[in-house]
Design a protein around this motif. Structure first.
Motif, PDB file in Angstrom:
ATOM      1  N   VAL A   1      18.764  48.236 -41.015  1.00  0.00           N
ATOM      2  CA  VAL A   1      18.137  48.987 -39.923  1.00  0.00           C
ATOM      3  C   VAL A   1      16.896  48.208 -39.487  1.00  0.00           C
ATOM      4  N   GLU A   2      16.785  47.896 -38.197  1.00  0.00           N
ATOM      5  CA  GLU A   2      15.651  47.132 -37.677  1.00  0.00           C
ATOM      6  C   GLU A   2      15.185  47.732 -36.357  1.00  0.00           C
ATOM      7  N   ARG A   3      13.875  47.969 -36.224  1.00  0.00           N
ATOM      8  CA  ARG A   3      13.361  48.624 -35.010  1.00  0.00           C
ATOM      9  C   ARG A   3      12.940  47.631 -33.938  1.00  0.00           C
ATOM     10  N   GLU A   4      12.776  46.346 -34.311  1.00  0.00           N
ATOM     11  CA  GLU A   4      12.266  45.396 -33.323  1.00  0.00           C
ATOM     12  C   GLU A   4      13.155  44.162 -33.209  1.00  0.00           C
ATOM     13  N   SER A   5      12.885  43.125 -34.019  1.00  0.00           N
ATOM     14  CA  SER A   5      13.662  41.880 -33.948  1.00  0.00           C
ATOM     15  C   SER A   5      14.096  41.467 -35.345  1.00  0.00           C
ATOM     16  N   LEU A   6      15.345  41.002 -35.462  1.00  0.00           N
ATOM     17  CA  LEU A   6      15.833  40.530 -36.758  1.00  0.00           C
ATOM     18  C   LEU A   6      14.960  39.378 -37.264  1.00  0.00           C
ATOM     19  N   GLY A   7      14.667  39.408 -38.559  1.00  0.00           N
ATOM     20  CA  GLY A   7      13.774  38.416 -39.148  1.00  0.00           C
ATOM     21  C   GLY A   7      12.393  38.975 -39.423  1.00  0.00           C
ATOM     22  N   GLY A   8      12.097  40.131 -38.826  1.00  0.00           N
ATOM     23  CA  GLY A   8      10.832  40.810 -39.108  1.00  0.00           C
ATOM     24  C   GLY A   8       9.613  40.031 -38.633  1.00  0.00           C
ATOM     25  N   ILE A   9       8.465  40.399 -39.178  1.00  0.00           N
ATOM     26  CA  ILE A   9       7.199  39.770 -38.792  1.00  0.00           C
ATOM     27  C   ILE A   9       7.200  38.280 -39.119  1.00  0.00           C
ATOM     28  N   CYS A  10       7.700  37.908 -40.288  1.00  0.00           N
ATOM     29  CA  CYS A  10       7.638  36.508 -40.737  1.00  0.00           C
ATOM     30  C   CYS A  10       8.258  35.561 -39.712  1.00  0.00           C
ATOM     31  N   LEU A  11       9.502  35.849 -39.334  1.00  0.00           N
ATOM     32  CA  LEU A  11      10.200  34.948 -38.415  1.00  0.00           C
ATOM     33  C   LEU A  11       9.691  35.059 -36.990  1.00  0.00           C
ATOM     34  N   ASN A  12       9.280  36.249 -36.576  1.00  0.00           N
ATOM     35  CA  ASN A  12       8.938  36.474 -35.175  1.00  0.00           C
ATOM     36  C   ASN A  12       7.445  36.390 -34.870  1.00  0.00           C
ATOM     37  N   TRP A  13       6.590  36.835 -35.827  1.00  0.00           N
ATOM     38  CA  TRP A  13       5.155  36.905 -35.555  1.00  0.00           C
ATOM     39  C   TRP A  13       4.288  36.388 -36.706  1.00  0.00           C
ATOM     40  N   GLY A  14       4.887  35.725 -37.673  1.00  0.00           N
ATOM     41  CA  GLY A  14       4.107  35.297 -38.841  1.00  0.00           C
ATOM     42  C   GLY A  14       4.382  33.864 -39.237  1.00  0.00           C
ATOM     43  N   CYS A  15       4.987  33.721 -40.416  1.00  0.00           N
ATOM     44  CA  CYS A  15       5.177  32.408 -41.042  1.00  0.00           C
ATOM     45  C   CYS A  15       5.670  31.318 -40.086  1.00  0.00           C
ATOM     46  N   ILE A  16       6.744  31.597 -39.354  1.00  0.00           N
ATOM     47  CA  ILE A  16       7.408  30.542 -38.582  1.00  0.00           C
ATOM     48  C   ILE A  16       6.661  30.177 -37.295  1.00  0.00           C
ATOM     49  N   PRO A  17       6.387  31.128 -36.387  1.00  0.00           N
ATOM     50  CA  PRO A  17       5.693  30.726 -35.159  1.00  0.00           C
ATOM     51  C   PRO A  17       4.285  30.175 -35.394  1.00  0.00           C
ATOM     52  N   THR A  18       3.598  30.666 -36.439  1.00  0.00           N
ATOM     53  CA  THR A  18       2.265  30.096 -36.709  1.00  0.00           C
ATOM     54  C   THR A  18       2.374  28.634 -37.131  1.00  0.00           C
ATOM     55  N   LYS A  19       3.419  28.296 -37.881  1.00  0.00           N
ATOM     56  CA  LYS A  19       3.584  26.895 -38.289  1.00  0.00           C
ATOM     57  C   LYS A  19       3.887  26.006 -37.085  1.00  0.00           C
ATOM     58  N   ALA A  20       4.578  26.570 -36.102  1.00  0.00           N
ATOM     59  CA  ALA A  20       4.830  25.833 -34.863  1.00  0.00           C
ATOM     60  C   ALA A  20       3.517  25.576 -34.122  1.00  0.00           C
ATOM     61  N   LEU A  21       2.648  26.585 -34.049  1.00  0.00           N
ATOM     62  CA  LEU A  21       1.329  26.405 -33.429  1.00  0.00           C
ATOM     63  C   LEU A  21       0.524  25.346 -34.169  1.00  0.00           C
ATOM     64  N   LEU A  22       0.527  25.437 -35.493  1.00  0.00           N
ATOM     65  CA  LEU A  22      -0.250  24.498 -36.306  1.00  0.00           C
ATOM     66  C   LEU A  22       0.266  23.070 -36.158  1.00  0.00           C
ATOM     67  N   LYS A  23       1.579  22.921 -35.990  1.00  0.00           N
ATOM     68  CA  LYS A  23       2.138  21.579 -35.796  1.00  0.00           C
ATOM     69  C   LYS A  23       1.657  20.992 -34.473  1.00  0.00           C
ATOM     70  N   SER A  24       1.620  21.816 -33.421  1.00  0.00           N
ATOM     71  CA  SER A  24       1.096  21.346 -32.136  1.00  0.00           C
ATOM     72  C   SER A  24      -0.352  20.891 -32.275  1.00  0.00           C
ATOM     73  N   ALA A  25      -1.155  21.676 -33.012  1.00  0.00           N
ATOM     74  CA  ALA A  25      -2.558  21.309 -33.237  1.00  0.00           C
ATOM     75  C   ALA A  25      -2.659  19.994 -34.007  1.00  0.00           C
ATOM     76  N   GLN A  26      -1.794  19.827 -34.994  1.00  0.00           N
ATOM     77  CA  GLN A  26      -1.804  18.605 -35.795  1.00  0.00           C
ATOM     78  C   GLN A  26      -1.438  17.377 -34.938  1.00  0.00           C
ATOM     79  N   VAL A  27      -0.422  17.531 -34.080  1.00  0.00           N
ATOM     80  CA  VAL A  27      -0.030  16.431 -33.195  1.00  0.00           C
ATOM     81  C   VAL A  27      -1.191  16.070 -32.264  1.00  0.00           C
ATOM     82  N   PHE A  28      -1.856  17.098 -31.717  1.00  0.00           N
ATOM     83  CA  PHE A  28      -3.009  16.876 -30.843  1.00  0.00           C
ATOM     84  C   PHE A  28      -4.114  16.125 -31.594  1.00  0.00           C
ATOM     85  N   GLU A  29      -4.319  16.527 -32.850  1.00  0.00           N
ATOM     86  CA  GLU A  29      -5.334  15.876 -33.690  1.00  0.00           C
ATOM     87  C   GLU A  29      -4.968  14.407 -33.940  1.00  0.00           C
TER      88      GLU A  29
END
Length: 462
Positions: free
Chosen positions: A31-59
């Motif tokens: 049972v899921e009320r929003e998006s499969l994968g929960g906070i981690c995949l959609n709003w936590g672990c995964i997308p934040t690492k994508a943001l951090l990778k962009s920052a690292q490339v910029f650096e």
């Protein structure tokens, strides 16, 4: 509809539990009320690492001259960085959808609630309700950003981590309240892209759960990167009536006023246990968490709970491990209870932080006599070649038996190195065995062998 297992929540605890249940031959629904994968995949672990990778490339681009590369001046396209992060998250969520189909797991969209008699009521987005029954019900509803009483989030000027991932434009200045993993990761991301960042931390050290040596090193690295840090400080109030925010910060020297565009509240997470039917079914809670035994049984037979809503570290990999153990026990297997003292913690700012087991302070408090080894990356050939000499590996051993009590790392890619320590501790490896395990040269991981050697007076490269 009758099921063997219904899982409420599809985060890294829920979807992993569902897949394992299906593998073991149990008819399963999620049972899921929003998006499969929960906070981690959609709003936590995964997308934040994508943001951090962009920052690292910029650096990297901004420091290209240090590697003998000439480039034109780089400019960060904030909207494109955010768009890439959302794309990564969407791809991962689609991956979970595929896994649900592959494992023949029914996905029921809506908000789940436990009812007496092993029933789950699901309320869909259109308000319609449907009831399901299951022999076993697993609660895996995760957590959300903790809201401090004097730091009410309005989603625009005072925000939580979700809004921090999708701001319409990059703020010129930001105050980050809290220096745990969420706080320091966003601080690094925004500061690297050019936002003026100030971190306010209530405790005496940044990343306060880490070993004090790690905290001190991160403080040095962040200050060098232009991030301002105020420890032993607390936010008393935020005035958002003007164009920006006026933040009243209480320090040892008195109250200071900080002005900024955005305040990010990163004071941890709180469990999602409301509206789950816990009171009606008699499921016991304590201090905002569901009470469970070592195999995740709640106080109601046939109902289990895992992840951020139970005690233990609020980490994705912990939730996944709990889900697997819980389901294997349901299926009649004999899994080992989870060893919560051998859980790695990783923080993905730059430099990265990774740790497991006892800190030096905790090991001393537990009565151990210690042998401590430390190897700085400034003495590592690979780190010098990579231009990443900040940080170290610190290993803590029991002097009596040689047991590896804890490991603390800060530096480039250390989150990829900590698993070696987790396995070593699981296998009860001693310091001498680590010294005699030949590590490849040149690698960052050599620092683990060298730190072990330092603890026993055998270090070569110091």
């Amino acid at each position: 509809m009758n099921y063997d297992v219904i899982v409420i929540g599809s985060g890294p605890g829920g979807y992993v539990a569902a897949i394992r249940a299906s593998q073991l031959g149990l008819k399963t629904a999620v049972v899921e009320r929003e998006s499969l994968g929960g906070i981690c995949l959609n709003w936590g672990c995964i997308p934040t690492k994508a943001l951090l990778k962009s920052a690292q490339v910029f650096e990297y681009i901004n420091h290209a001259s240090e590697y003998g590369i000439k480039t034109a001046e780089a400019e960060a396209d904030f909207a494109a960085v955010i768009k890439r992060s959302r794309g990564v998250a969407d791809g991962m969520s689609k991956g979970v959808q595929f896994l649900m189909k592959k494992n023949k797991i029914d996905v029921i969209m809506g908000s789940g609630k436990v009812k007496p008699g092993n029933k789950v009521e699901v309320k869909a987005a259109d308000g319609s309700q449907k009831e399901y029954t299951a022999t076993s019900i697993i609660l895996a509803t995760g957590g959300r950003s903790r809201e401090l009483p004097n730091l009410k989030q309005d989603g625009k000027k005072v925000i939580g981590y979700r809004q921090a991932m999708v701001l319409p434009e990059q703020p010129k200045s930001m105050v980050v309240v809290g220096s745990g993993a969420i706080g320091v990761e966003f601080a690094y991301f925004y500061a690297t892209l050019g936002t003026k960042v100030t971190i306010v931390e209530f405790m005496d050290n940044v990343v306060p759960v880490e070993d004090e040596d790690v905290s001190k090193q991160l403080l040095r690295s962040f200050k060098k990167a232009g991030i301002e840090i105020m420890t032993s400080s607390s936010v008393e109030s935020v005035d958002t009536s003007g164009a920006g925010c006026k933040v009243q910060v209480k320090t040892a020297a008195g109250v200071q006023t900080l002005e900024c565009d955005i305040v990010l509240s990163a004071a941890g997470v709180v469990a999602n246990i409301e509206n789950l039917g816990l009171e009606e079914t008699g499921i016991k809670t304590e201090k905002g968490k569901v009470v469970v035994d070592e195999f995740y049984n709640t106080t109601v037979k046939g109902v289990y709970a895992i992840g951020d809503i139970v005690g233990g570290q609020a980490l994705a990999h912990v939730a996944s491990a709990e889900g697997i153990i819980c389901v294997e026990k349901i299926a009649g297997h004999k899994p080992e209870p989870l060893d919560y003292n051998n859980i790695p913690g990783c923080t993905y700012c730059s430099p990265e932080i990774a740790s497991v087991g006892y800190t030096e302070k905790a090991a001393k408090a537990a009565g151990y006599e210690l042998k401590i080894g430390k190897f700085p990356f400034s003495a590592s050939g690979k780190a010098s070649a990579a231009g990443a000499k900040d940080g170290f590996v610190k290993l803590i051993f029991d002097a009596k038996y040689g047991e590896l009590l804890g490991a603390h790392m800060i530096g480039a890619n250390v989150t990829e190195m900590i698993a070696e320590i987790v396995v070593a501790r699981k296998l009860e490896t001693t310091g001498h065995e680590m010294i005699k395990s030949v590590h490849p040269h040149p690698t960052m991981s050599e620092a683990i062998m060298e730190a072990a050697a330092d603890a026993y007076g055998e270090v070569i490269h110091l």
